[in-house]
Write a protein that holds these residues in place. Structure first.
Motif, PDB file in Angstrom:
ATOM      1  N   UNK A 117      72.517 -63.544  56.953  1.00 26.02           N
ATOM      2  CA  UNK A 117      73.778 -63.572  56.203  1.00 26.02           C
ATOM      3  C   UNK A 117      73.508 -63.509  54.696  1.00 26.02           C
ATOM      4  N   UNK A 118      72.480 -64.218  54.244  1.00 26.75           N
ATOM      5  CA  UNK A 118      72.136 -64.183  52.817  1.00 26.75           C
ATOM      6  C   UNK A 118      71.700 -62.780  52.399  1.00 26.75           C
ATOM      7  N   UNK A 119      70.902 -62.108  53.251  1.00 22.06           N
ATOM      8  CA  UNK A 119      70.477 -60.742  52.954  1.00 22.06           C
ATOM      9  C   UNK A 119      71.672 -59.791  52.921  1.00 22.06           C
ATOM     10  N   UNK A 120      72.608 -59.979  53.852  1.00 17.71           N
ATOM     11  CA  UNK A 120      73.829 -59.165  53.873  1.00 17.71           C
ATOM     12  C   UNK A 120      74.585 -59.323  52.561  1.00 17.71           C
ATOM     13  N   UNK A 121      74.757 -60.560  52.128  1.00 16.51           N
ATOM     14  CA  UNK A 121      75.504 -60.805  50.895  1.00 16.51           C
ATOM     15  C   UNK A 121      74.795 -60.201  49.689  1.00 16.51           C
ATOM     16  N   UNK A 149      78.621 -48.908  54.429  1.00 22.30           N
ATOM     17  CA  UNK A 149      77.604 -48.137  55.161  1.00 22.30           C
ATOM     18  C   UNK A 149      76.331 -47.971  54.340  1.00 22.30           C
ATOM     19  N   UNK A 150      76.464 -47.928  53.006  1.00 19.31           N
ATOM     20  CA  UNK A 150      75.282 -47.893  52.139  1.00 19.31           C
ATOM     21  C   UNK A 150      74.510 -49.202  52.252  1.00 19.31           C
ATOM     22  N   UNK A 151      75.247 -50.321  52.228  1.00 19.45           N
ATOM     23  CA  UNK A 151      74.598 -51.632  52.336  1.00 19.45           C
ATOM     24  C   UNK A 151      73.839 -51.747  53.654  1.00 19.45           C
ATOM     25  N   UNK A 152      74.411 -51.206  54.706  1.00 18.56           N
ATOM     26  CA  UNK A 152      73.731 -51.220  56.013  1.00 18.56           C
ATOM     27  C   UNK A 152      72.470 -50.356  55.977  1.00 18.56           C
ATOM     28  N   UNK A 153      72.547 -49.214  55.292  1.00 14.49           N
ATOM     29  CA  UNK A 153      71.414 -48.290  55.256  1.00 14.49           C
ATOM     30  C   UNK A 153      70.201 -48.881  54.554  1.00 14.49           C
TER      31      UNK A 153
END
Length: 262
Positions: A117-121, A149-153
């Motif tokens: 979750x921290x990495x996602x944020x 979608x960029x954040x996911x990539x």
């Protein structure tokens, strides 16, 4: 010029009786921003899917950092990780932004949910979307979905350097966006390339949009008739007298590019 990162040699692909790619040769170098252009239906997205390992060519060879890759992505582990941003963002509607961005780590890693979750944020912060982790895709605008979608990539396991994408493939990242939203996405593409903490110094993009081509490309290749018809630096677009390039950027129906339905 840096060393080759990805090499396509003699790549051909046919769907039914239609030849989409006909012995295409293409080299992508470390740290390069390459944009593939050309009329619709000429195989630009097909090249991205072949590079990503989502589609196998009928003939030809693919080399990743000098090592030949055979088969599809699920059949092997490449010498590097390649991420892809799809034209329609391809978010899971039933998942939150957090679950979409962290999907691969939530599914496959042993990292704690709190750390993911921290990495996602952190990644949402990089793409200008702080505080959106608990939203659903339905609550996002088109431009926001693109950025998610960029954040996911660029998501990766900090304890596994090989999980950090060495190249990102963008399929029409500004399609359907208004000019302002397009500018935001174009700037973001460059920022992610320049950012030392994403590891994504190389990208290959497909685009039809004039501003996107000019603002995100270092090198441009023009694809038509299953072959690379022209290539050059982005500032050579207005200098070349190549008839296909001139017709494409002038949006003329007159020229060597056949207008569908004419």
């Amino acid at each position: 010029m840096n060393s080759p990162l990805i090499e396509l040699k003699g790549i051909s692909k046919t769907f039914g009786k239609t030849t989409i790619l006909n012995e295409v040769d293409l080299t992508i170098y470390e740290g390069e921003a390459l944009v593939i252009i050309g009329p619709s239906g000429t195989g630009k997205s097909t090249i991205l899917r072949i590079i990503a390992g989502l589609l196998a060519p009928d003939r030809g060879k693919i080399y990743i950092r000098g090592e030949e890759r055979k088969g599809l992505i699920e059949e092997h582990k490449d010498a590097m990780n390649i991420s892809m941003v799809f034209q329609q963002s391809a978010l899971f509607d039933s998942l939150t932004v957090d679950e979409n961005v962290g999907f691969s780590l939530y599914q496959r890693s042993r990292i704690s949910r709190d750390k993911i979750r921290k990495l996602v944020e952190e990644n949402l912060e990089k793409v200008g979307l702080p505080g959106t982790a608990d939203l659903s895709p339905a609550q996002l605008s088109g431009g926001m979905k693109k950025r998610v979608s960029f954040a996911r990539a660029i998501m990766s396991d900090p304890d596994d350097p090989s999980s950090c994408p060495a190249a990102i493939l963008y399929d029409e990242p500004t399609a359907g966006l208004d000019p302002i939203a397009s500018t935001v996405i174009e700037d973001l593409v460059r920022q992610l390339q320049d950012s030392s903490n994403t590891g994504c110094g190389t990208y290959i993009m497909v685009s039809h949009q004039d501003s996107t081509i000019r603002r995100t490309a270092d090198r441009v290749i023009f694809l038509y008739g299953g072959k690379v018809q022209w290539e050059g630096k982005v500032d050579e677009i207005d200098l070349t007298d190549h008839p296909m390039v001139r017709q494409f950027f002038s949006a003329s129906v007159e020229g060597p590019i056949r207008v569908i339905g004419s």
